[in-house]
Scaffold this motif. Sequence first.
Motif, PDB file in Angstrom:
ATOM      1  N   ARG A  48       1.397  97.345  10.370  1.00 53.78           N
ATOM      2  CA  ARG A  48       2.621  96.614  10.688  1.00 53.78           C
ATOM      3  C   ARG A  48       3.158  97.047  12.047  1.00 53.78           C
ATOM      4  N   PRO A  49       3.191  96.114  13.024  1.00 55.45           N
ATOM      5  CA  PRO A  49       3.751  96.476  14.332  1.00 55.45           C
ATOM      6  C   PRO A  49       5.271  96.506  14.282  1.00 55.45           C
ATOM      7  N   ASP A  50       5.849  97.262  15.184  1.00 53.39           N
ATOM      8  CA  ASP A  50       7.295  97.314  15.329  1.00 53.39           C
ATOM      9  C   ASP A  50       7.689  96.236  16.336  1.00 53.39           C
ATOM     10  N   VAL A  51       8.222  95.125  15.835  1.00 55.77           N
ATOM     11  CA  VAL A  51       8.575  93.981  16.677  1.00 55.77           C
ATOM     12  C   VAL A  51      10.066  94.038  16.986  1.00 55.77           C
ATOM     13  N   THR A  52      10.410  93.833  18.245  1.00 55.63           N
ATOM     14  CA  THR A  52      11.824  93.778  18.630  1.00 55.63           C
ATOM     15  C   THR A  52      12.115  92.436  19.290  1.00 55.63           C
ATOM     16  N   CYS A  53      13.246  91.865  18.927  1.00 62.03           N
ATOM     17  CA  CYS A  53      13.710  90.608  19.501  1.00 62.03           C
ATOM     18  C   CYS A  53      15.114  90.846  20.057  1.00 62.03           C
ATOM     19  N   PRO A  54      15.402  90.313  21.242  1.00 63.65           N
ATOM     20  CA  PRO A  54      16.677  90.616  21.891  1.00 63.65           C
ATOM     21  C   PRO A  54      17.893  89.903  21.311  1.00 63.65           C
ATOM     22  N   GLY A  55      17.688  88.908  20.471  1.00 63.84           N
ATOM     23  CA  GLY A  55      18.817  88.174  19.904  1.00 63.84           C
ATOM     24  C   GLY A  55      18.337  87.213  18.837  1.00 63.84           C
ATOM     25  N   ASP A  56      19.259  86.443  18.293  1.00 61.52           N
ATOM     26  CA  ASP A  56      18.930  85.471  17.260  1.00 61.52           C
ATOM     27  C   ASP A  56      18.210  84.264  17.866  1.00 61.52           C
ATOM     28  N   LEU A  57      17.441  83.569  17.035  1.00 64.60           N
ATOM     29  CA  LEU A  57      16.743  82.354  17.447  1.00 64.60           C
ATOM     30  C   LEU A  57      17.600  81.162  17.061  1.00 64.60           C
ATOM     31  N   GLU A  58      18.141  80.494  18.071  1.00 59.70           N
ATOM     32  CA  GLU A  58      19.004  79.340  17.841  1.00 59.70           C
ATOM     33  C   GLU A  58      18.216  78.244  17.123  1.00 59.70           C
ATOM     34  N   ALA A  59      18.811  77.627  16.112  1.00 60.34           N
ATOM     35  CA  ALA A  59      18.155  76.601  15.300  1.00 60.34           C
ATOM     36  C   ALA A  59      18.260  75.243  15.977  1.00 60.34           C
ATOM     37  N   ARG A  60      17.557  75.119  17.107  1.00 57.83           N
ATOM     38  CA  ARG A  60      17.553  73.873  17.873  1.00 57.83           C
ATOM     39  C   ARG A  60      16.156  73.694  18.454  1.00 57.83           C
ATOM     40  N   VAL A  61      15.563  72.533  18.253  1.00 56.41           N
ATOM     41  CA  VAL A  61      14.199  72.264  18.707  1.00 56.41           C
ATOM     42  C   VAL A  61      14.057  72.559  20.199  1.00 56.41           C
ATOM     43  N   GLY A  62      12.990  73.295  20.528  1.00 59.79           N
ATOM     44  CA  GLY A  62      12.695  73.633  21.913  1.00 59.79           C
ATOM     45  C   GLY A  62      13.227  74.976  22.369  1.00 59.79           C
ATOM     46  N   VAL A  63      14.132  75.572  21.610  1.00 59.05           N
ATOM     47  CA  VAL A  63      14.697  76.863  21.998  1.00 59.05           C
ATOM     48  C   VAL A  63      13.626  77.942  21.840  1.00 59.05           C
ATOM     49  N   LEU A  65      12.580  82.244  22.126  1.00 55.73           N
ATOM     50  CA  LEU A  65      13.030  83.625  22.060  1.00 55.73           C
ATOM     51  C   LEU A  65      11.808  84.492  22.317  1.00 55.73           C
ATOM     52  N   VAL A  66      11.885  85.404  23.286  1.00 56.97           N
ATOM     53  CA  VAL A  66      10.754  86.271  23.606  1.00 56.97           C
ATOM     54  C   VAL A  66      10.974  87.633  22.961  1.00 56.97           C
ATOM     55  N   CYS A  67      10.046  87.999  22.067  1.00 56.49           N
ATOM     56  CA  CYS A  67      10.082  89.285  21.373  1.00 56.49           C
ATOM     57  C   CYS A  67       8.921  90.135  21.883  1.00 56.49           C
ATOM     58  N   GLU A  68       8.920  91.418  21.540  1.00 52.56           N
ATOM     59  CA  GLU A  68       7.857  92.321  21.984  1.00 52.56           C
ATOM     60  C   GLU A  68       7.388  93.207  20.846  1.00 52.56           C
ATOM     61  N   PHE A  69       6.102  93.622  20.947  1.00 51.92           N
ATOM     62  CA  PHE A  69       5.595  94.666  20.078  1.00 51.92           C
ATOM     63  C   PHE A  69       4.466  95.383  20.792  1.00 51.92           C
ATOM     64  N   THR A  70       4.164  96.605  20.328  1.00 47.41           N
ATOM     65  CA  THR A  70       3.100  97.412  20.907  1.00 47.41           C
ATOM     66  C   THR A  70       2.005  97.573  19.864  1.00 47.41           C
ATOM     67  N   ALA A  71       0.748  97.400  20.298  1.00 46.23           N
ATOM     68  CA  ALA A  71      -0.377  97.536  19.375  1.00 46.23           C
ATOM     69  C   ALA A  71      -1.610  97.964  20.160  1.00 46.23           C
ATOM     70  N   GLY A  72      -2.592  98.438  19.412  1.00 47.82           N
ATOM     71  CA  GLY A  72      -3.890  98.755  19.997  1.00 47.82           C
ATOM     72  C   GLY A  72      -4.024 100.172  20.485  1.00 47.82           C
ATOM     73  N   THR A  73      -5.278 100.525  20.824  1.00 45.79           N
ATOM     74  CA  THR A  73      -5.595 101.825  21.385  1.00 45.79           C
ATOM     75  C   THR A  73      -6.482 101.580  22.589  1.00 45.79           C
ATOM     76  N   PRO A  74      -6.058 101.863  23.784  1.00 51.46           N
ATOM     77  CA  PRO A  74      -4.743 102.401  24.127  1.00 51.46           C
ATOM     78  C   PRO A  74      -3.643 101.365  23.845  1.00 51.46           C
TER      79      PRO A  74
END
Length: 114
Positions: A48-63, A65-74
Amino acid sequence: MNRTFRIAASALAVAGLAACAGPDVEPVPAADVAAEIADMYEEEIGARPDVTCPGDLEARVGVELVCEFTAGTPAQVFEVTATVSSVSSDGTVVFDFVETPREDEETATETASP
């Protein structure tokens, strides 16, 4: 590598969504978007990756939201762009997401140099 996934977040599955008759559906909380993304990757890669999102995802088509996670070796940082593809009157928000490795500033500078 870019990959696209589709997730439906419903009023029953995601806290904070209101089942409304009109177009005013509450945003999908950032923690719930992150959990949906983490669930998908946990199923795929077995961790399970640790995913972070900077805010809520507005419920409107086309909106988006860019989230991030870290995975892999390295370890590599990935950006996941969640894009709302539909919102129904029952409070269901369907969003797709595309994952792309994030370029660090040094790599981006090397690529841009003549």
